[in-house]
Scaffold this motif. Structure first.
Motif, PDB file in Angstrom:
ATOM      1  N   ASN A  73       0.849  -1.197   0.000  1.00  0.00           N
ATOM      2  CA  ASN A  73       0.000   0.000   0.000  1.00  0.00           C
ATOM      3  C   ASN A  73       0.887   1.251   0.000  1.00  0.00           C
ATOM      4  N   LEU A  74       0.253   2.421  -0.040  1.00  0.00           N
ATOM      5  CA  LEU A  74       0.988   3.683  -0.202  1.00  0.00           C
ATOM      6  C   LEU A  74       1.391   4.343   1.112  1.00  0.00           C
ATOM      7  N   TYR A  75       0.920   3.851   2.237  1.00  0.00           N
ATOM      8  CA  TYR A  75       1.021   4.631   3.467  1.00  0.00           C
ATOM      9  C   TYR A  75       2.453   4.810   3.976  1.00  0.00           C
ATOM     10  N   PHE A  76       3.268   3.785   3.886  1.00  0.00           N
ATOM     11  CA  PHE A  76       4.660   3.926   4.305  1.00  0.00           C
ATOM     12  C   PHE A  76       5.353   4.968   3.427  1.00  0.00           C
ATOM     13  N   ALA A  77       5.163   4.870   2.105  1.00  0.00           N
ATOM     14  CA  ALA A  77       5.815   5.799   1.176  1.00  0.00           C
ATOM     15  C   ALA A  77       5.326   7.230   1.377  1.00  0.00           C
ATOM     16  N   VAL A  78       4.025   7.411   1.579  1.00  0.00           N
ATOM     17  CA  VAL A  78       3.471   8.750   1.802  1.00  0.00           C
ATOM     18  C   VAL A  78       4.075   9.379   3.055  1.00  0.00           C
ATOM     19  N   ALA A  79       4.129   8.613   4.141  1.00  0.00           N
ATOM     20  CA  ALA A  79       4.666   9.138   5.397  1.00  0.00           C
ATOM     21  C   ALA A  79       6.166   9.400   5.295  1.00  0.00           C
ATOM     22  N   PHE A  80       6.903   8.505   4.633  1.00  0.00           N
ATOM     23  CA  PHE A  80       8.346   8.675   4.424  1.00  0.00           C
ATOM     24  C   PHE A  80       8.600   9.951   3.634  1.00  0.00           C
ATOM     25  N   HIS A  81       7.874  10.124   2.523  1.00  0.00           N
ATOM     26  CA  HIS A  81       8.023  11.294   1.654  1.00  0.00           C
ATOM     27  C   HIS A  81       7.711  12.586   2.419  1.00  0.00           C
ATOM     28  N   THR A  82       6.632  12.562   3.194  1.00  0.00           N
ATOM     29  CA  THR A  82       6.235  13.731   3.975  1.00  0.00           C
ATOM     30  C   THR A  82       7.306  14.102   5.002  1.00  0.00           C
ATOM     31  N   ALA A  83       7.795  13.109   5.739  1.00  0.00           N
ATOM     32  CA  ALA A  83       8.825  13.362   6.750  1.00  0.00           C
ATOM     33  C   ALA A  83      10.114  13.860   6.111  1.00  0.00           C
ATOM     34  N   TRP A  84      10.478  13.278   4.977  1.00  0.00           N
ATOM     35  CA  TRP A  84      11.697  13.679   4.258  1.00  0.00           C
ATOM     36  C   TRP A  84      11.656  15.164   3.919  1.00  0.00           C
ATOM     37  N   ASN A  85      10.530  15.626   3.353  1.00  0.00           N
ATOM     38  CA  ASN A  85      10.381  17.044   3.002  1.00  0.00           C
ATOM     39  C   ASN A  85      10.271  17.927   4.244  1.00  0.00           C
ATOM     40  N   LEU A  86       9.513  17.450   5.231  1.00  0.00           N
ATOM     41  CA  LEU A  86       9.265  18.232   6.436  1.00  0.00           C
ATOM     42  C   LEU A  86      10.560  18.520   7.194  1.00  0.00           C
ATOM     43  N   PHE A  87      11.363  17.501   7.404  1.00  0.00           N
ATOM     44  CA  PHE A  87      12.587  17.684   8.191  1.00  0.00           C
ATOM     45  C   PHE A  87      13.656  18.447   7.415  1.00  0.00           C
ATOM     46  N   GLN A  88      13.703  18.256   6.092  1.00  0.00           N
ATOM     47  CA  GLN A  88      14.637  19.054   5.298  1.00  0.00           C
ATOM     48  C   GLN A  88      14.358  20.536   5.450  1.00  0.00           C
ATOM     49  N   GLY A  89      13.121  20.905   5.139  1.00  0.00           N
ATOM     50  CA  GLY A  89      12.793  22.320   5.061  1.00  0.00           C
ATOM     51  C   GLY A  89      12.349  22.961   6.350  1.00  0.00           C
ATOM     52  N   TYR A  90      11.369  22.364   7.015  1.00  0.00           N
ATOM     53  CA  TYR A  90      10.690  23.062   8.105  1.00  0.00           C
ATOM     54  C   TYR A  90      11.284  22.776   9.473  1.00  0.00           C
ATOM     55  N   VAL A  91      12.225  21.838   9.527  1.00  0.00           N
ATOM     56  CA  VAL A  91      12.999  21.644  10.754  1.00  0.00           C
ATOM     57  C   VAL A  91      14.390  22.246  10.586  1.00  0.00           C
ATOM     58  N   PHE A  92      15.111  21.795   9.544  1.00  0.00           N
ATOM     59  CA  PHE A  92      16.500  22.226   9.391  1.00  0.00           C
ATOM     60  C   PHE A  92      16.681  23.452   8.490  1.00  0.00           C
ATOM     61  N   GLY A  93      15.640  23.851   7.786  1.00  0.00           N
ATOM     62  CA  GLY A  93      15.704  25.093   7.020  1.00  0.00           C
ATOM     63  C   GLY A  93      16.606  25.050   5.803  1.00  0.00           C
ATOM     64  N   VAL A  94      16.759  23.875   5.173  1.00  0.00           N
ATOM     65  CA  VAL A  94      17.533  23.787   3.936  1.00  0.00           C
ATOM     66  C   VAL A  94      16.559  23.641   2.766  1.00  0.00           C
ATOM     67  N   PRO A  95      16.974  24.002   1.549  1.00  0.00           N
ATOM     68  CA  PRO A  95      16.068  23.912   0.397  1.00  0.00           C
ATOM     69  C   PRO A  95      15.539  22.499   0.186  1.00  0.00           C
ATOM     70  N   VAL A  96      14.280  22.415  -0.210  1.00  0.00           N
ATOM     71  CA  VAL A  96      13.647  21.131  -0.521  1.00  0.00           C
ATOM     72  C   VAL A  96      13.582  20.994  -2.037  1.00  0.00           C
ATOM     73  N   SER A  97      14.452  20.183  -2.599  1.00  0.00           N
ATOM     74  CA  SER A  97      14.536  20.002  -4.057  1.00  0.00           C
ATOM     75  C   SER A  97      14.664  21.340  -4.775  1.00  0.00           C
ATOM     76  N   GLY A  98      15.492  22.225  -4.227  1.00  0.00           N
ATOM     77  CA  GLY A  98      15.726  23.526  -4.837  1.00  0.00           C
ATOM     78  C   GLY A  98      14.726  24.591  -4.447  1.00  0.00           C
ATOM     79  N   HIS A  99      13.750  24.239  -3.611  1.00  0.00           N
ATOM     80  CA  HIS A  99      12.722  25.182  -3.168  1.00  0.00           C
ATOM     81  C   HIS A  99      13.148  25.777  -1.821  1.00  0.00           C
ATOM     82  N   PRO A 100      13.484  27.068  -1.768  1.00  0.00           N
ATOM     83  CA  PRO A 100      13.934  27.676  -0.503  1.00  0.00           C
ATOM     84  C   PRO A 100      12.831  27.640   0.555  1.00  0.00           C
TER      85      PRO A 100
END
Length: 294
Positions: free
Chosen positions: A204-231
């Motif tokens: 099912n999609l749930y592991f991938a959805v949560a992994f993807h969400t956490a990956w983006n969330l911690f990159q940008g909104y925790v550590f403040g680094v660009p997310v795939s080039g998005h400041p």
């Protein structure tokens, strides 16, 4: 001859054309909604920004194609009954992998924290941006790529080729983002393989959805680094320094060779797990064929 270009031997519209039509419908729907939205508000104001991206249109079009055109349940693309365990483990896995990459960069002096760990800046968070870039992107991109497209290509080709094609397309789709390099291209393809692999392994999609969400969330909104080039501004501010091939430059962590190593190890682990799963299935089938009770 013309029919052969569009229709396969099973009298079905070829997968490539079906995907192109679905994607075109998303852009047309977005254009119509943005036109209507511009008549009463500025599209960049508040929650109206939700309509600027493709997330909402992806969910609508994929849902329409699956439920109305194909007349199948959403479970057919991996949206079965919500699985809390896989949502939690997926989120923790994405967060821990991202934190591990950051920790290595801090140890190697490639990343530098601006400020104090004990004083996060919660006021920097833009809730609309967080929802669009982390949550909505994590859900919609997985529904489109790992749900709809992976299921379609797996049924027409094979799971292996479905994953390869999706990873290549997922990587190419990020080419227009700022700071894109060949390392970024490789990392985006690898993270796509991770998402596809866990979808294949879990069913099912749930592991991938949560992994993807956490990956983006911690990159940008925790550590403040660009997310795939998005400041993005996060509760912390992390300065990436040194050679771009190590730090990721303006593309962020997904442009770093350290991330390549981390994702490569995860892909290798999943490949081993998939081999074991396939082997177990084969042994179960062989046992059934040789069972005296058959």
């Amino acid at each position: 001859m013309i029919r052969f270009i569009f229709i396969n031997k099973s009298n079905q519209l070829r997968a490539g054309w079906e995907i192109l039509l679905a994607v075109a419908a998303m852009f047309v729907l977005k254009r119509i909604c943005m036109l209507g939205l511009s008549l009463w508000t500025e599209s960049g104001d508040g929650w109206a920004r939700l309509f600027n991206g493709l997330g909402l249109y992806i969910l609508f079009v994929v849902g329409f194609v699956v439920k109305v055109i194909r007349n199948k349940p959403l479970a057919s693309i991996g949206l079965v009954r919500p699985d809390g365990k896989r949502l939690l483990t997926g989120f923790l896995s994405g967060a821990l992998l991202l934190i591990a990459v950051i920790a290595i960069m801090l140890l190697l002096d490639i990343a530098n924290l601006q400020g104090d760990w004990m004083h996060p800046h919660w006021g920097r968070i833009d809730p609309v941006d967080l929802f669009v870039v982390s949550i909505l992107a994590g859900i919609s991109e997985e529904v489109l790529c790992r749900g709809y497209i992976q299921q379609l290509l797996s049924s027409r080709l094979s799971p292996f080729w479905a994953m390869i094609i999706i990873s290549a397309g997922f990587s190419l789709g990020h080419m227009i983002n700022g700071g894109f390099t060949w390392i970024s291209a490789l990392n985006i393809a690898l993270v796509s393989l991770v998402f596809s692999g866990v979808t294949f392994l879990t069913g099912n999609l749930y592991f991938a959805v949560a992994f993807h969400t956490a990956w983006n969330l911690f990159q940008g909104y925790v550590f403040g680094v660009p997310v795939s080039g998005h400041p993005v501004e996060g509760i912390y501010s992390m300065e990436l320094q040194g050679a771009n091939w190590l730090s990721g430059g303006s593309f962020g962590l997904e442009g770093s060779a350290i991330t390549t190593l981390a994702l490569g190890l995860v892909c290798a682990a999943m490949w081993i797990a998939s081999r074991k799963k396939t082997s177990c299935r084969k042994e179960a089938v062989d046992d059934w064929h040789h069972s005296p009770l058959r």
